[in-house]
Scaffold this motif. Structure first.
Motif, PDB file in Angstrom:
ATOM      1  N   VAL A   1       1.017   4.911  -3.533  1.00 15.45           N
ATOM      2  CA  VAL A   1      -0.149   4.248  -4.135  1.00 15.45           C
ATOM      3  C   VAL A   1      -1.218   4.018  -3.076  1.00 15.45           C
ATOM      4  CG1 VAL A   1      -0.972   2.145  -5.267  1.00 15.45           C
ATOM      5  CG2 VAL A   1       1.207   3.163  -5.955  1.00 15.45           C
ATOM      6  N   ALA A   2      -0.808   3.519  -1.915  1.00 16.20           N
ATOM      7  CA  ALA A   2      -1.768   3.291  -0.836  1.00 16.20           C
ATOM      8  C   ALA A   2      -2.424   4.600  -0.408  1.00 16.20           C
ATOM      9  CB  ALA A   2      -1.070   2.637   0.350  1.00 16.20           C
ATOM     10  N   GLN A   3      -1.647   5.651  -0.344  1.00 16.50           N
ATOM     11  CA  GLN A   3      -2.177   6.963   0.035  1.00 16.50           C
ATOM     12  C   GLN A   3      -3.199   7.456  -0.987  1.00 16.50           C
ATOM     13  OE1 GLN A   3       0.639  10.199  -0.317  1.00 16.50           O
ATOM     14  NE2 GLN A   3      -0.314  11.356   1.334  1.00 16.50           N
ATOM     15  N   LEU A   4      -2.920   7.239  -2.267  1.00 13.78           N
ATOM     16  CA  LEU A   4      -3.814   7.699  -3.322  1.00 13.78           C
ATOM     17  C   LEU A   4      -5.136   6.930  -3.339  1.00 13.78           C
ATOM     18  CD1 LEU A   4      -1.253   8.095  -6.247  1.00 13.78           C
ATOM     19  CD2 LEU A   4      -2.680   9.937  -5.331  1.00 13.78           C
ATOM     20  N   LEU A   5      -5.071   5.621  -3.088  1.00 14.02           N
ATOM     21  CA  LEU A   5      -6.238   4.778  -3.308  1.00 14.02           C
ATOM     22  C   LEU A   5      -7.071   4.473  -2.068  1.00 14.02           C
ATOM     23  CD1 LEU A   5      -4.878   2.200  -5.925  1.00 14.02           C
ATOM     24  CD2 LEU A   5      -6.005   4.396  -6.290  1.00 14.02           C
ATOM     25  N   GLU A   6      -6.525   4.618  -0.897  1.00 18.58           N
ATOM     26  CA  GLU A   6      -7.295   4.308   0.315  1.00 18.58           C
ATOM     27  C   GLU A   6      -8.615   5.096   0.412  1.00 18.58           C
ATOM     28  OE1 GLU A   6      -7.796   2.353   2.662  1.00 18.58           O
ATOM     29  OE2 GLU A   6      -6.076   1.030   2.547  1.00 18.58           O
ATOM     30  N   PRO A   7      -8.657   6.373  -0.017  1.00 18.94           N
ATOM     31  CA  PRO A   7      -9.932   7.099   0.069  1.00 18.94           C
ATOM     32  C   PRO A   7     -11.058   6.468  -0.751  1.00 18.94           C
ATOM     33  CG  PRO A   7      -8.124   8.641  -0.225  1.00 18.94           C
ATOM     34  CD  PRO A   7      -7.558   7.271  -0.429  1.00 18.94           C
ATOM     35  N   PHE A   8     -10.709   5.603  -1.708  1.00 20.95           N
ATOM     36  CA  PHE A   8     -11.722   4.993  -2.571  1.00 20.95           C
ATOM     37  C   PHE A   8     -11.873   3.489  -2.305  1.00 20.95           C
ATOM     38  CE2 PHE A   8      -9.309   8.325  -4.802  1.00 20.95           C
ATOM     39  CZ  PHE A   8     -10.308   9.273  -4.935  1.00 20.95           C
ATOM     40  N   ALA A   9     -11.309   3.021  -1.199  1.00 23.40           N
ATOM     41  CA  ALA A   9     -11.266   1.578  -0.929  1.00 23.40           C
ATOM     42  C   ALA A   9     -12.654   0.969  -0.788  1.00 23.40           C
ATOM     43  CB  ALA A   9     -10.442   1.303   0.328  1.00 23.40           C
ATOM     44  N   ALA A  10     -13.629   1.751  -0.334  1.00 19.90           N
ATOM     45  CA  ALA A  10     -14.973   1.207  -0.112  1.00 19.90           C
ATOM     46  C   ALA A  10     -15.758   1.017  -1.413  1.00 19.90           C
ATOM     47  CB  ALA A  10     -15.757   2.125   0.828  1.00 19.90           C
ATOM     48  N   GLU A  11     -15.291   1.613  -2.496  1.00 19.50           N
ATOM     49  CA  GLU A  11     -16.007   1.500  -3.766  1.00 19.50           C
ATOM     50  C   GLU A  11     -15.720   0.156  -4.418  1.00 19.50           C
ATOM     51  OE1 GLU A  11     -15.106   4.834  -6.253  1.00 19.50           O
ATOM     52  OE2 GLU A  11     -15.461   6.296  -4.654  1.00 19.50           O
ATOM     53  N   ALA A  12     -16.738  -0.389  -5.094  1.00 11.31           N
ATOM     54  CA  ALA A  12     -16.585  -1.692  -5.761  1.00 11.31           C
ATOM     55  C   ALA A  12     -15.869  -1.511  -7.095  1.00 11.31           C
ATOM     56  CB  ALA A  12     -17.957  -2.323  -5.980  1.00 11.31           C
ATOM     57  N   ALA A  13     -14.570  -1.706  -7.078  1.00 12.25           N
ATOM     58  CA  ALA A  13     -13.751  -1.576  -8.284  1.00 12.25           C
ATOM     59  C   ALA A  13     -12.606  -2.579  -8.170  1.00 12.25           C
ATOM     60  CB  ALA A  13     -13.216  -0.155  -8.431  1.00 12.25           C
ATOM     61  N   PRO A  14     -12.788  -3.797  -8.685  1.00 12.36           N
ATOM     62  CA  PRO A  14     -11.796  -4.861  -8.477  1.00 12.36           C
ATOM     63  C   PRO A  14     -10.376  -4.490  -8.888  1.00 12.36           C
ATOM     64  CG  PRO A  14     -13.813  -5.776  -9.377  1.00 12.36           C
ATOM     65  CD  PRO A  14     -13.980  -4.282  -9.400  1.00 12.36           C
ATOM     66  N   GLY A  15     -10.215  -3.850 -10.042  1.00  7.78           N
ATOM     67  CA  GLY A  15      -8.871  -3.493 -10.487  1.00  7.78           C
ATOM     68  C   GLY A  15      -8.181  -2.564  -9.516  1.00  7.78           C
ATOM     69  N   ARG A  16      -8.914  -1.572  -9.038  1.00  9.43           N
ATOM     70  CA  ARG A  16      -8.350  -0.628  -8.076  1.00  9.43           C
ATOM     71  C   ARG A  16      -8.030  -1.321  -6.752  1.00  9.43           C
ATOM     72  NH1 ARG A  16     -12.608   3.019  -7.056  1.00  9.43           N
ATOM     73  NH2 ARG A  16     -12.267   3.686  -9.195  1.00  9.43           N
ATOM     74  N   THR A  17      -8.928  -2.215  -6.328  1.00 11.45           N
ATOM     75  CA  THR A  17      -8.722  -2.930  -5.065  1.00 11.45           C
ATOM     76  C   THR A  17      -7.475  -3.799  -5.130  1.00 11.45           C
ATOM     77  OG1 THR A  17     -11.102  -2.923  -4.630  1.00 11.45           O
ATOM     78  CG2 THR A  17      -9.772  -4.513  -3.411  1.00 11.45           C
TER      79      THR A  17
END
Length: 261
Positions: A165-181
């Motif tokens: 999960v961390a591998q999948l989502l880290e590339p998008f960490a800078a985007e403002a998306a509370p649920g994803r964060t």
């Protein structure tokens, strides 16, 4: 007969006489005269009044177009079926697989992802594994699509693979998306990376009860690993945040609960 009925059909369509056009096409069908382009027009006219019949006609169109080698029109027909049957994962799979075979990566990935989502929303036995496979295919086609990565990450998290999960989502960490964060922070917390989880959660903490809840779990993690300095620092920041939003009693209750643990 085809020429004459086709002429009459086109005139009915020009006059916006849907029932008349459908009736003429049925007469053509009884004579064995099939014209998928005109059947598509019939289906479009039936979408609101007879959606089930429109769906069946679109499917027939897709089959006839495929037999004729017209994959573009077949894909258009299958997309119309999927629009009428949005909850049916198989309809989206058919669109995705044909689009993929045609090299249309974007619609293929989106349709396969939608199929995976619909399967996850259902309760059929074995749906979870197939949903995961479809989401993996969609992600492989569109690795830069944040929405698909998030849906896949949610499914992966349920399987217990927080590191993926961390591998999948880290590339998008800078985007403002509370649920994803929140999901990414949960993954880091589960994999023993509390510092990164805290870094992700603080921007959400003033307005997100879910982020505050995860921060309390993070505080507990610091205490369990005897990282007193980090625990006291986090406790002080939580106190400041909750007191400034008039949640003194909630803060005190949380501290008491944590002390009992």
């Amino acid at each position: 007969a085809m020429e004459c009925y086709g002429y009459l059909f086109d005139k009915r369509v020009e006059q916006k006489d849907g029932p008349g056009a459908v009736l003429l096409y049925r007469k053509m069908g009884r004579l064995g005269l099939q014209d998928p382009a005109r059947l598509m027009v019939c289906a479009q006219m039936q979408e609101k009044s007879r959606p089930a019949e429109a769906r069946d006609n679109y499917r027939s169109c897709a089959q006839m177009f495929l037999r004729a080698g017209d994959r573009e029109r077949a894909l258009e027909a299958l997309r119309s079926v999927a629009a009428l049957e949005d909850d049916n994962p198989e309809a989206h799979v058919r669109v995705g697989e044909l689009a993929e075979a045609m090299g249309q990566v974007e619609p293929a990935g989106q349709s396969l992802a939608r199929a995976g989502e619909r399967l996850r929303a259902g309760s059929r036995e074995g749906a979870g594994e197939r949903a995961m496979a479809l989401l993996e295919r969609a992600h492989a086609l569109l690795p830069a699509d944040a929405r698909i990565a998030t849906v896949l990450a949610a499914a992966v998290m349920e399987s217990g693979d927080a590191a993926r999960v961390a591998q999948l989502l880290e590339p998008f960490a800078a985007e403002a998306a509370p649920g994803r964060t929140l999901l990414l922070a949960e993954a880091h917390l589960a994999t023993g990376n509390p510092g990164r989880a805290e870094q992700l959660l603080w921007p959400l903490a003033p307005t997100s009860p879910e982020a505050q809840s995860q921060l309390w779990r993070l505080l507990e993690s610091y205490l369990r690993t005897a990282d007193r300095e980090a625990a006291l620092r986090l406790l002080s920041k939580l106190k400041q945040t909750m007191f400034s939003s008039r949640k003194e009693e909630a803060f005190i209750s949380a501290v008491e609960a944590l002390s009992e643990k």
